[in-house]
Design a protein around this motif. Structure first.
Motif, PDB file in Angstrom:
ATOM      1  N   LYS A  21       0.836  -1.208   0.000  1.00 44.51           N
ATOM      2  CA  LYS A  21       0.000   0.000   0.000  1.00 44.51           C
ATOM      3  C   LYS A  21       0.865   1.250   0.000  1.00 44.51           C
ATOM      4  O   LYS A  21       0.524   2.261  -0.624  1.00 44.51           O
ATOM      5  N   ALA A  22       2.006   1.180   0.717  1.00 45.58           N
ATOM      6  CA  ALA A  22       2.906   2.329   0.752  1.00 45.58           C
ATOM      7  C   ALA A  22       3.480   2.629  -0.629  1.00 45.58           C
ATOM      8  O   ALA A  22       3.582   3.792  -1.030  1.00 45.58           O
ATOM      9  N   ILE A  23       3.853   1.589  -1.362  1.00 46.47           N
ATOM     10  CA  ILE A  23       4.357   1.770  -2.728  1.00 46.47           C
ATOM     11  C   ILE A  23       3.263   2.351  -3.622  1.00 46.47           C
ATOM     12  O   ILE A  23       3.502   3.271  -4.415  1.00 46.47           O
ATOM     13  N   LYS A  24       2.045   1.848  -3.480  1.00 46.03           N
ATOM     14  CA  LYS A  24       0.915   2.373  -4.254  1.00 46.03           C
ATOM     15  C   LYS A  24       0.723   3.853  -3.964  1.00 46.03           C
ATOM     16  O   LYS A  24       0.464   4.654  -4.875  1.00 46.03           O
ATOM     17  N   GLY A  25       0.891   4.224  -2.702  1.00 41.33           N
ATOM     18  CA  GLY A  25       0.705   5.609  -2.309  1.00 41.33           C
ATOM     19  C   GLY A  25       1.729   6.561  -2.904  1.00 41.33           C
ATOM     20  O   GLY A  25       1.497   7.773  -2.954  1.00 41.33           O
ATOM     21  N   LEU A  26       2.867   6.023  -3.352  1.00 37.72           N
ATOM     22  CA  LEU A  26       3.870   6.867  -3.998  1.00 37.72           C
ATOM     23  C   LEU A  26       3.390   7.377  -5.351  1.00 37.72           C
ATOM     24  O   LEU A  26       3.858   8.407  -5.834  1.00 37.72           O
ATOM     25  N   PHE A  27       2.456   6.645  -5.956  1.00 41.93           N
ATOM     26  CA  PHE A  27       2.026   6.968  -7.315  1.00 41.93           C
ATOM     27  C   PHE A  27       0.554   7.343  -7.414  1.00 41.93           C
ATOM     28  O   PHE A  27       0.141   8.014  -8.362  1.00 41.93           O
ATOM     29  N   ILE A  28      -0.251   6.908  -6.440  1.00 39.33           N
ATOM     30  CA  ILE A  28      -1.689   7.171  -6.466  1.00 39.33           C
ATOM     31  C   ILE A  28      -2.090   7.790  -5.130  1.00 39.33           C
ATOM     32  O   ILE A  28      -1.725   7.279  -4.069  1.00 39.33           O
ATOM     33  N   ASN A  29      -2.849   8.873  -5.182  1.00 36.15           N
ATOM     34  CA  ASN A  29      -3.300   9.532  -3.960  1.00 36.15           C
ATOM     35  C   ASN A  29      -4.286   8.622  -3.231  1.00 36.15           C
ATOM     36  O   ASN A  29      -5.366   8.323  -3.740  1.00 36.15           O
ATOM     37  N   LEU A  30      -3.916   8.156  -2.039  1.00 32.31           N
ATOM     38  CA  LEU A  30      -4.772   7.249  -1.283  1.00 32.31           C
ATOM     39  C   LEU A  30      -5.917   7.981  -0.580  1.00 32.31           C
ATOM     40  O   LEU A  30      -6.814   7.347  -0.038  1.00 32.31           O
ATOM     41  N   ILE A  31      -5.853   9.309  -0.567  1.00 31.51           N
ATOM     42  CA  ILE A  31      -6.945  10.097   0.001  1.00 31.51           C
ATOM     43  C   ILE A  31      -7.799  10.633  -1.143  1.00 31.51           C
ATOM     44  O   ILE A  31      -7.311  11.377  -1.996  1.00 31.51           O
ATOM     45  N   ASN A  32      -9.044  10.250  -1.167  1.00 31.59           N
ATOM     46  CA  ASN A  32      -9.960  10.699  -2.219  1.00 31.59           C
ATOM     47  C   ASN A  32     -10.144  12.212  -2.117  1.00 31.59           C
ATOM     48  O   ASN A  32     -10.578  12.727  -1.085  1.00 31.59           O
ATOM     49  N   THR A  33      -9.799  12.913  -3.167  1.00 28.08           N
ATOM     50  CA  THR A  33      -9.888  14.381  -3.137  1.00 28.08           C
ATOM     51  C   THR A  33     -11.335  14.871  -3.025  1.00 28.08           C
ATOM     52  O   THR A  33     -11.562  16.033  -2.712  1.00 28.08           O
ATOM     53  N   LYS A  34     -12.283  13.969  -3.266  1.00 31.89           N
ATOM     54  CA  LYS A  34     -13.699  14.326  -3.149  1.00 31.89           C
ATOM     55  C   LYS A  34     -14.267  13.992  -1.776  1.00 31.89           C
ATOM     56  O   LYS A  34     -15.479  14.064  -1.567  1.00 31.89           O
ATOM     57  N   LEU A  43     -13.022  17.794   2.906  1.00 29.45           N
ATOM     58  CA  LEU A  43     -11.569  17.893   2.711  1.00 29.45           C
ATOM     59  C   LEU A  43     -11.247  19.095   1.825  1.00 29.45           C
ATOM     60  O   LEU A  43     -11.753  19.207   0.712  1.00 29.45           O
ATOM     61  N   ILE A  44     -10.390  19.978   2.319  1.00 32.33           N
ATOM     62  CA  ILE A  44      -9.974  21.157   1.557  1.00 32.33           C
ATOM     63  C   ILE A  44      -8.651  20.902   0.851  1.00 32.33           C
ATOM     64  O   ILE A  44      -8.457  21.246  -0.312  1.00 32.33           O
ATOM     65  N   TYR A  45      -7.739  20.248   1.537  1.00 35.18           N
ATOM     66  CA  TYR A  45      -6.358  20.121   1.055  1.00 35.18           C
ATOM     67  C   TYR A  45      -5.722  18.921   1.746  1.00 35.18           C
ATOM     68  O   TYR A  45      -6.000  18.649   2.917  1.00 35.18           O
ATOM     69  N   SER A  46      -4.856  18.197   1.036  1.00 30.80           N
ATOM     70  CA  SER A  46      -4.130  17.105   1.689  1.00 30.80           C
ATOM     71  C   SER A  46      -2.803  16.847   0.991  1.00 30.80           C
ATOM     72  O   SER A  46      -2.658  17.090  -0.212  1.00 30.80           O
ATOM     73  N   GLU A  47      -1.850  16.370   1.760  1.00 27.03           N
ATOM     74  CA  GLU A  47      -0.549  15.926   1.254  1.00 27.03           C
ATOM     75  C   GLU A  47      -0.282  14.529   1.812  1.00 27.03           C
ATOM     76  O   GLU A  47      -0.264  14.332   3.027  1.00 27.03           O
ATOM     77  N   TYR A  48      -0.093  13.564   0.928  1.00 30.85           N
ATOM     78  CA  TYR A  48       0.335  12.219   1.314  1.00 30.85           C
ATOM     79  C   TYR A  48       1.842  12.152   1.114  1.00 30.85           C
ATOM     80  O   TYR A  48       2.334  12.388   0.004  1.00 30.85           O
ATOM     81  N   MET A  49       2.594  11.837   2.159  1.00 29.23           N
ATOM     82  CA  MET A  49       4.052  11.883   2.078  1.00 29.23           C
ATOM     83  C   MET A  49       4.680  10.676   2.762  1.00 29.23           C
ATOM     84  O   MET A  49       4.074  10.050   3.640  1.00 29.23           O
ATOM     85  N   THR A  50       5.896  10.365   2.372  1.00 32.91           N
ATOM     86  CA  THR A  50       6.692   9.313   2.991  1.00 32.91           C
ATOM     87  C   THR A  50       7.609   9.935   4.031  1.00 32.91           C
ATOM     88  O   THR A  50       8.296  10.916   3.744  1.00 32.91           O
ATOM     89  N   PHE A  79       8.530  13.420   2.439  1.00 35.83           N
ATOM     90  CA  PHE A  79       8.806  13.668   1.025  1.00 35.83           C
ATOM     91  C   PHE A  79       7.697  13.062   0.172  1.00 35.83           C
ATOM     92  O   PHE A  79       7.153  12.010   0.513  1.00 35.83           O
ATOM     93  N   LYS A  80       7.350  13.747  -0.907  1.00 36.85           N
ATOM     94  CA  LYS A  80       6.430  13.194  -1.894  1.00 36.85           C
ATOM     95  C   LYS A  80       7.045  13.359  -3.274  1.00 36.85           C
ATOM     96  O   LYS A  80       7.428  14.466  -3.668  1.00 36.85           O
ATOM     97  N   PHE A  81       7.161  12.255  -3.998  1.00 36.47           N
ATOM     98  CA  PHE A  81       7.719  12.282  -5.348  1.00 36.47           C
ATOM     99  C   PHE A  81       6.833  13.140  -6.254  1.00 36.47           C
ATOM    100  O   PHE A  81       5.616  13.064  -6.177  1.00 36.47           O
ATOM    101  N   PRO A  82       7.426  14.011  -7.109  1.00 40.06           N
ATOM    102  CA  PRO A  82       8.862  14.105  -7.361  1.00 40.06           C
ATOM    103  C   PRO A  82       9.594  15.236  -6.630  1.00 40.06           C
ATOM    104  O   PRO A  82      10.808  15.247  -6.595  1.00 40.06           O
ATOM    105  N   ASN A  83       8.844  16.206  -6.043  1.00 46.29           N
ATOM    106  CA  ASN A  83       9.570  17.409  -5.627  1.00 46.29           C
ATOM    107  C   ASN A  83       9.022  18.088  -4.372  1.00 46.29           C
ATOM    108  O   ASN A  83       9.355  19.236  -4.112  1.00 46.29           O
ATOM    109  N   THR A  84       8.200  17.391  -3.585  1.00 43.00           N
ATOM    110  CA  THR A  84       7.642  18.009  -2.380  1.00 43.00           C
ATOM    111  C   THR A  84       8.406  17.555  -1.142  1.00 43.00           C
ATOM    112  O   THR A  84       8.600  16.354  -0.939  1.00 43.00           O
ATOM    113  N   VAL A  85       8.846  18.494  -0.338  1.00 40.97           N
ATOM    114  CA  VAL A  85       9.475  18.178   0.943  1.00 40.97           C
ATOM    115  C   VAL A  85       8.735  18.942   2.038  1.00 40.97           C
ATOM    116  O   VAL A  85       8.210  20.032   1.815  1.00 40.97           O
ATOM    117  N   SER A  86       8.702  18.332   3.227  1.00 42.30           N
ATOM    118  CA  SER A  86       7.947  18.928   4.312  1.00 42.30           C
ATOM    119  C   SER A  86       8.616  18.619   5.642  1.00 42.30           C
ATOM    120  O   SER A  86       9.326  17.613   5.774  1.00 42.30           O
TER     121      SER A  86
END
Length: 234
Positions: free
Chosen positions: A15-28, A32-39, A159-166
Motif C-alpha cells: 500500500k505504501a508503494i501504491k501511495g507513492l504513485f496514487i493519492n490514497l486520500i480521495n480528493t472528493k 476535505l480542503i487540502y491534503s498531502e500524502y508523504m513518505t 517527502f512526496k515524489f517528485p519534488n515536495t518536501v515537508s
C-alpha cells in the motif's frame, strides 16, 4: 470550525508503494480542503542511507472544513480507518508565511493559552529540480539542528515524489521555536537555520513554499510507542 490535521502511521509495504504513485486520500472526501500524502524521512540522515526514506511510514497533512468532517473520514473511509490506527494531532491555525496551492488560509487565527504552551510548525515546499543539490547542502544541517534541538517534543521530515518536501515539529513553546529560527538557541552551530534562510533569499530553492504555525487542539493514538507529545513536561 476550519481545522488542520497531521497524521503518522505505518502501513503495509504494498500500500505504501501504491501511495507513492496514487493519492490514497480521495480528493472528493466530504469536507476535505487540502491534503498531502508523504513518505516519512529520518531527519539529518545521509541521502543514500537506507534509513533516509522510511517507505512504510506515512505522513499526512490535511485541512478540513470542520472537525466533524475529519472524524467522519477517520471512522468511515477505508484509508481513514487505517490512519485512525496511528497517531494524529488536530491543529488550529495561527499564522503563515508564503503560500502553497490548495491550502486556504483560515480567516480566524487561534491564540495560544499562554507563552509556555506548545506550538506546532509545518513547512511544505515544492522544489526546483536543479536546486535540489544546493537545497540538500543547506537543508541537512538544518534537519540535524531541529532533530537534536532540546526545544522539540517531536520532529520529522517527509517527502512526496517528485519534488515536495515537508517538515513537522512540535515545540515546547514559541520562544524555543523562534530562537532556533533566528539562530539564537543554545544548541551547537545555532545559525544553521538562519544561514539557510539567507541562502534561500539569495537564490530560492523552491517555486512554492509555506511555513504554517498552529495551536495544538488535541492528540489521538500513539507513534512508535509514544503519545501525548503536547502534554510532556518541559
Amino acid at each position: 470550525m476550519n481545522i488542520s490535521s497531521f497524521h503518522l502511521v505505518k502501513i503495509p509495504f504494498g500500500k505504501a508503494i501504491k501511495g507513492l504513485f496514487i493519492n490514497l486520500i480521495n480528493t472528493k472526501t466530504k469536507g476535505l480542503i487540502y491534503s498531502e500524502y508523504m513518505t516519512a524521512m529520518t531527519l539529518g540522515s545521509p541521502i543514500l542511507s537506507p534509513s533516509r526514506f522510511l517507505i512504510r511510514e506515512v505522513a499526512i497533512f490535511a485541512q478540513w472544513e470542520s472537525e466533524k468532517d475529519l472524524e467522519n473520514f477517520l471512522e468511515k473511509d477505508n484509508f481513514g480507518k487505517i490512519l485512525n490506527k496511528g497517531w494524529h494531532i488536530r491543529l488550529g491555525f495561527m499564522r503563515d508565511w508564503g503560500k502553497i496551492k490548495g491550502y486556504k488560509t483560515p480567516k480566524k487565527n487561534e491564540i495560544l493559552d499562554n507563552p509556555n504552551s506548545p506550538v506546532v510548525a509545518v513547512t511544505i515546499a515544492r522544489m526546483k529540480p536543479l536546486a535540489v543539490p544546493r537545497f540538500l547542502q543547506w537543508g541537512i544541517p538544518v534537519e540535524k539542528l531541529v532533530r537534536d534541538h532540546s526545544g522539540t517534543f517531536l520532529s520529522i521530515a517527509s517527502f512526496k515524489f517528485p519534488n515536495t518536501v515537508s517538515t513537522f515539529s512540535i515545540w515546547k513553546n514559541i520562544k524555543e521555536m523562534e530562537s532556533m529560527v533566528h539562530g539564537h538557541s543554545k544548541m551547537p552551530k545555532p545559525k544553521r537555520h538562519s544561514n539557510a534562510m539567507k541562502e534561500r533569499e539569495r537564490k530560492n530553492f523552491h517555486f512554492e513554499f509555506t511555513t504554517l504555525r498552529f495551536k495544538p487542539l488535541s492528540e489521538y493514538g500513539s507513534w512508535k510507542g509514544y503519545s501525548n507529545y503536547t502534554k510532556k513536561t518541559v
